[in-house]
Design an enzyme around this catalytic site. Structure first.
Site, mmCIF file in Angstrom:
data_model
loop_
_atom_site.group_PDB
_atom_site.id
_atom_site.type_symbol
_atom_site.label_atom_id
_atom_site.label_comp_id
_atom_site.label_asym_id
_atom_site.label_seq_id
_atom_site.Cartn_x
_atom_site.Cartn_y
_atom_site.Cartn_z
ATOM 1 N N GLU A 189 52.015 45.300 34.736
ATOM 2 C CA GLU A 189 51.282 46.484 35.176
ATOM 3 C C GLU A 189 51.953 47.054 36.422
ATOM 4 O O GLU A 189 52.152 46.331 37.400
ATOM 5 C CB GLU A 189 49.826 46.087 35.469
ATOM 6 C CG GLU A 189 49.123 45.577 34.231
ATOM 7 C CD GLU A 189 47.964 44.609 34.518
ATOM 8 O OE1 GLU A 189 47.491 44.553 35.668
ATOM 9 O OE2 GLU A 189 47.551 43.899 33.579
ATOM 10 N N HIS B 286 41.497 39.401 45.768
ATOM 11 C CA HIS B 286 42.898 39.601 46.155
ATOM 12 C C HIS B 286 43.332 38.577 47.185
ATOM 13 O O HIS B 286 44.167 38.845 48.032
ATOM 14 C CB HIS B 286 43.125 41.019 46.691
ATOM 15 C CG HIS B 286 42.924 42.069 45.637
ATOM 16 N ND1 HIS B 286 41.688 42.563 45.317
ATOM 17 C CD2 HIS B 286 43.793 42.687 44.801
ATOM 18 C CE1 HIS B 286 41.795 43.449 44.336
ATOM 19 N NE2 HIS B 286 43.063 43.538 44.011
ATOM 20 N N GLU C 115 46.393 41.372 30.255
ATOM 21 C CA GLU C 115 47.074 40.156 30.717
ATOM 22 C C GLU C 115 47.401 39.171 29.587
ATOM 23 O O GLU C 115 48.463 38.547 29.602
ATOM 24 C CB GLU C 115 46.242 39.456 31.798
ATOM 25 C CG GLU C 115 46.300 40.137 33.173
ATOM 26 C CD GLU C 115 45.411 41.367 33.269
ATOM 27 O OE1 GLU C 115 44.603 41.596 32.352
ATOM 28 O OE2 GLU C 115 45.531 42.124 34.262
ATOM 29 N N ASP D 237 44.709 36.228 41.021
ATOM 30 C CA ASP D 237 43.310 36.202 40.579
ATOM 31 C C ASP D 237 43.177 36.615 39.110
ATOM 32 O O ASP D 237 42.242 36.202 38.437
ATOM 33 C CB ASP D 237 42.468 37.144 41.442
ATOM 34 C CG ASP D 237 42.481 36.715 42.898
ATOM 35 O OD1 ASP D 237 41.547 36.037 43.325
ATOM 36 O OD2 ASP D 237 43.460 37.047 43.604
ATOM 37 N N TYR D 238 44.077 37.446 38.637
ATOM 38 C CA TYR D 238 43.955 37.959 37.263
ATOM 39 C C TYR D 238 44.684 37.091 36.245
ATOM 40 O O TYR D 238 44.677 37.388 35.049
ATOM 41 C CB TYR D 238 44.406 39.427 37.211
ATOM 42 C CG TYR D 238 43.640 40.232 38.234
ATOM 43 C CD1 TYR D 238 42.246 40.104 38.300
ATOM 44 C CD2 TYR D 238 44.267 41.028 39.186
ATOM 45 C CE1 TYR D 238 41.515 40.765 39.273
ATOM 46 C CE2 TYR D 238 43.540 41.691 40.153
ATOM 47 C CZ TYR D 238 42.158 41.554 40.198
ATOM 48 O OH TYR D 238 41.427 42.195 41.157
ATOM 49 N N GLN E 278 49.678 40.895 37.884
ATOM 50 C CA GLN E 278 49.734 41.644 39.148
ATOM 51 C C GLN E 278 49.215 40.850 40.349
ATOM 52 O O GLN E 278 49.826 40.887 41.414
ATOM 53 C CB GLN E 278 48.968 42.945 38.982
ATOM 54 C CG GLN E 278 49.342 43.967 40.022
ATOM 55 C CD GLN E 278 48.916 45.363 39.596
ATOM 56 O OE1 GLN E 278 47.737 45.688 39.605
ATOM 57 N NE2 GLN E 278 49.876 46.185 39.221
#
Ligand SMILES: Cc1ncc(C[n+]2csc(CCOP(=O)(O)OP(=O)(O)O)c2C)c(N)n1
Ligand SMILES: [Mg+2]
Length: 800
Positions: free
Chosen positions: A491, A589, A522, A547-548, A544
């Site tokens: 991304e 984040h 993802e 956390d994701y 990115q």
């Protein structure tokens, strides 16, 4: 004989023999399902899931499947595997019995449930096979829909091979991108999020992906009305259909018992897919499950009488048979003859597989019985163990080893040459068993990261101080120039060069095919990486923010991390997952969920560089190696100044080599990533208080400190603190286990070892949120001071 059906070029006799051969394959496959179920129900195998009721469409799919093509499917595809030669019936049974003997189950070395197929991409030394010459099957996994993410990557590779002429030299991997990636999925599994994500991604990417949906109207006991809007997945997906103005999919719907229609649809659909690189979806309806879902239960419990009788009537093999007779392709007598032979053939293959499985264990059983009997000459009570073992007709290896170990335990106080013989046998066998049951978590071939030469970073007077992100940018630039196999996507990674500018300017230089933006998806970004890597490319697949990663953890854990192990090293996917994490701002984040990764991703390397130079060195190692890894860059480090190495694209940081960042004598502090800067700052103030801190950066957590730097430090300081940003008892507990247990560090401690982690919750937004949630410089100073106070309260009086 070719098995393609093109009536215009075939004589009737050729046509007839192709159809009869197809029928034979389908019938044999059905027999294998019936016998397989019986083997489970009589206790010879643990569980079985079979492809009965799905045979005929798979014959049609197999016809369209060419050398170089790929399959990413699920556990119903045995008929396809038989028709393409990917599996023999004997191998199918060997897998059902979980035979780990070399070559018996060539797909997983006895590690996977039945109908989990794979073909050999990788040779014993880790080098690639010529994948254009074989019908490729990526290793199946059991999670429903889990095959979809990888499928996107397998198809995307064809696009890159066709469109990027710089890849033409990779003759082992592609012929002009002509390869189709075939997916299969059950109707109910299309309810999974990853299915929709993959369908959308392939439509956007316009790649040669051919997804077949085997629709039997059920997912175990749950009927379509609970699974799919309108109970019809191709109806729901109609908006994906391409038209004159807009690219999209070609969508086909065909009945699963209609052999001629299936052959026609597959031929047409796959031609579009292969020639035009357009994704196609083939919804195969009206399929059945003659024996129910699996050996775990019976479908009479949840299917109505009407449904069951409909399933009998519409059984695809019965329908094909009737069509053959009606259209005079074969006589009843000819078919009966085929069926009779097929039954014998399958029965023999099953028997052979079972006997080979038993025969692989029998010698071990005999050896252990004899060895224990020898000991029993001096210790008669052991005779019973030998007799029990000898009496087991079809002994499993577990039973042989349980007897051996019991005898070893019970004879411990009666040392004898005979006992030594049993011990020697046991130790020798442990090596074989390691290979059978525990090996190949990593590919461990000639391109293992361990084999990559260590090259130190070079600096001179001209070396510039630059932003950390510029170090990465220079590293990527040099490596993309050096190796055309490298591709990066994620991304915001293409046009703007990622959110922190690591790839800034590189898309303009290397083109959109190599450095590419993706949708926010993802799971399939990871799948894109896996598929590309399985086909010989070197993907950097970006998440990115750390956390994701959670959105993609299923794909990484189920598929990528397990690949080498579950195929016993015949497939590999050297994906480099790039992401950024640790402290920054806010609940999503500033994540550092390292214990989640450690728990879920064994089989991958986990790199936690403290700055961008170390990260670059790790990338340089990984780019030259062939194993999957995840690199977590420090979110708060991109703008910090670092000295740019002269050989930024070539120097390497070896994996598993811990570094002593600062030497000290009073306490060993182990930390990694962004926390290291906090520890270093704390150490400065502590030195003013007369406390000397030794700081160790393990640099990678998988593998962890292979040269035992940590325990050597502990031998000097006798005190241990671990600092990180994970939850309490997270990665710090893992490090304790490594240092105290594996490295035997407990031996050197003169006080309680401590961990200083973040709080159990995620940090609130803002600097104060960080200060009160993550370990701060103050926290580190006070924790270390307290440990010194505990050891010597006179010298270090209480602070509070
Ligand atoms: C992620 C996941 N959830 C649940 C399961 C358990 N499970 C195995 S098969 C199955 C039903 C699948 O139905 P469908 O996709 O229609 O395939 P079919 O077996 O009918 O061919 C379920 C729920 C699983 N293997 N993986
Ligand atoms: Mg189903």
């Amino acid at each position: 004989m070719t098995n393609a059906i093109d009536a215009s070029e075939l004589s009737f006799n050729d046509f007839k023999s192709i159809v009869i051969n197809d029928y034979k394959i389908a019938f044999e496959s059905r027999q294998a399902s019936i016998l397989g179920r019986r083997e489970v129900l009589t206790g010879k195998a643990k569980f079985g899931i079979f492809g009965d009721g799905k045979e005929v469409p798979q014959l049609a799919m197999a016809k369209a499947f060419k050398n170089g093509d790929w399959r990413s499917g699920y556990y119903r595809d045995q008929t396809f595997a038989f028709a393409t030669g990917i599996s023999t019936i004997k191998e199918f049974f060997a897998q059902l019995y979980a035979n780990p003997t070399e070559g018996a189950d060539p797909f997983s070395g006895g590690r996977q449930m039945n109908c989990h197929f794979a073909t050999k991409s990788v040779n014993e030394d880790g080098s690639w096979n010529d994948l254009t010459q074989i019908k490729n099957c990526s290793s199946d996994i059991s999670p429903t829909g889990g095959q979809m993410a990888r499928l996107v990557g397998l198809a995307y590779a064809s696009k890159l091979f066709r469109q990027n002429k710089e890849l033409d030299y990779l003759k082992h991997f592609s012929v002009n991108g002509n390869e189709v990636a075939f997916g299969t999925i059950g109707n109910a599994s299309t309810s999974e999020g990853v299915f929709f994500e993959a369908i959308n991604a392939a439509g956007v990417l316009q790649i040669p992906m051919a997804i077949s949906i085997w629709d039997d109207a059920y997912g175990i006991s749950v009927p379509a009305k609970y699974q799919t809007t309108k109970e019809d997945i191709s109806e729901v997906l109609k908006g994906f259909q391409r038209n004159d103005d807009q690219p999209g999919y070609e969508i086909y719907k065909v009945k699963g018992w209609d052999y001629p229609a299936l052959c026609e649809v597959y031929e047409k659909a796959i031609k579009v897919c292969r020639d035009e690189h357009v994704p196609v979806l083939i919804h195969v309806t009206e399929l059945t499950q003659p024996q129910g879902h699996s050996t775990s239960g019976s479908h009479e419990r949840y299917k109505s009488k009407d449904r069951l009788s409909w399933e009998t009537e519409y059984d695809c093999i019965q329908k094909m048979r009737a069509w053959m007779v009606e259209s005079a392709v074969a006589t009843e007598e000819e078919i009966v003859e085929v069926e009779k032979n097929a039954k014998v053939f399958v029965r023999n293959a099953q028997k052979e597989a079972w006997n080979e499985f038993l025969d692989s264990i029998k010698p071990e059983q005999k050896q252990v019985v004899d060895l224990i009997r020898d000991i029993a000459k001096h210790q008669p009570e052991l005779a019973k163990i030998a007799a029990n073992l000898a009496s087991i007709a079809d002994a499993q290896r577990r039973e042989v080893f349980a007897a051996a170990r019991k005898a070893i335990r019970l004879s411990a106080s009666f040392g004898s040459p005979e006992r030594n013989d049993l011990l020697a046998w046991y130790k020798q066998q442990a090596k074989f068993n390691h290979d059978r049951y525990n090996s190949k978590l990593h590919t461990d071939g000639k391109e293992s990261p361990d084999m990559i030469a260590v090259v130190n970073a070079i600096y001179d007077e001209q070396s510039k101080m630059v932003d950390g992100r510029e170090v990465l940018n220079a590293c990527f630039n040099e490596n993309f120039a050096r190796d055309p196999r490298l591709v990066a996507f994620g991304e915001d990674l293409g046009n703007i060069g990622d959110v922190n500018q690591g790839f800034a300017g590189l898309q303009a230089k290397y083109g959109e095919l190599r450095i590419t933006d993706t949708g926010i998806r993802e799971m399939t970004i990871m799948g894109q990486g896996i598929g590309l890597a399985m086909r010989g490319l070197k993907p950097i697949a970006e998440i990115q923010y750390l956390d994701y990663l959670i959105f993609a953890l299923n794909v990484l854990s189920d598929d990528l991390a397990s690949l080498s192990y579950r195929t016993k090293g015949i497939q590999k996917a050297p994906v480099i997952v790039r992401t950024r994490g640790h402290r920054l701002e806010g609940i999503w984040h500033s994540g550092s969920p390292i214990s989640m990764i450690l728990g879920a991703l064994r089989g991958m390397h986990l790199c936690v560089p403290r700055n961008m130079t170390q990260a670059a060195g790790m990338y340089n190692t990984l780019f030259r190696a062939d194993e999957p890894a995840i690199v977590i860059e420090c979110l708060n480090g991109y703008r910090l100044k670092e000295k740019l190495p002269g050989n930024v694209g070539d120097f390497t940081v070896p994996l598993g080599k811990a570094e002593v960042l600062e030497e000290g004598t009073d306490i060993t502090v182990i930390s990694y990533g962004s926390s290291l800067r906090i520890v270093q700052e704390a150490a400065e103030e502590l030195s003013l208080l007369g406390i000397s801190v030794e700081i160790i950066d393990p640099q990678t957590l998988l593998p962890f400190d292979t040269t035992r730097v940590c325990v050597n430090s502990l031998a000097k300081t006798n005190k241990l603190l671990i600092v990180d940003e994970d939850v309490p008892g997270g990665a710090s507990a893992y490090i304790l286990q490594k240092v105290l247990e594996e490295q035997k560090g407990y031996f050197h401690l003169d006080g309680q070892p401590k961990t200083l982690s973040a709080k159990a919750h995620r940090p609130p937004f803002g600097s104060d949120g960080d200060y009160f949630s993550k370990p701060s410089v103050d926290d580190v100073i006070e924790t270390i001071y307290q440990m010194m106070h505990d050891a010597n309260p006179t010298k270090y009086p209480s602070l509070f």
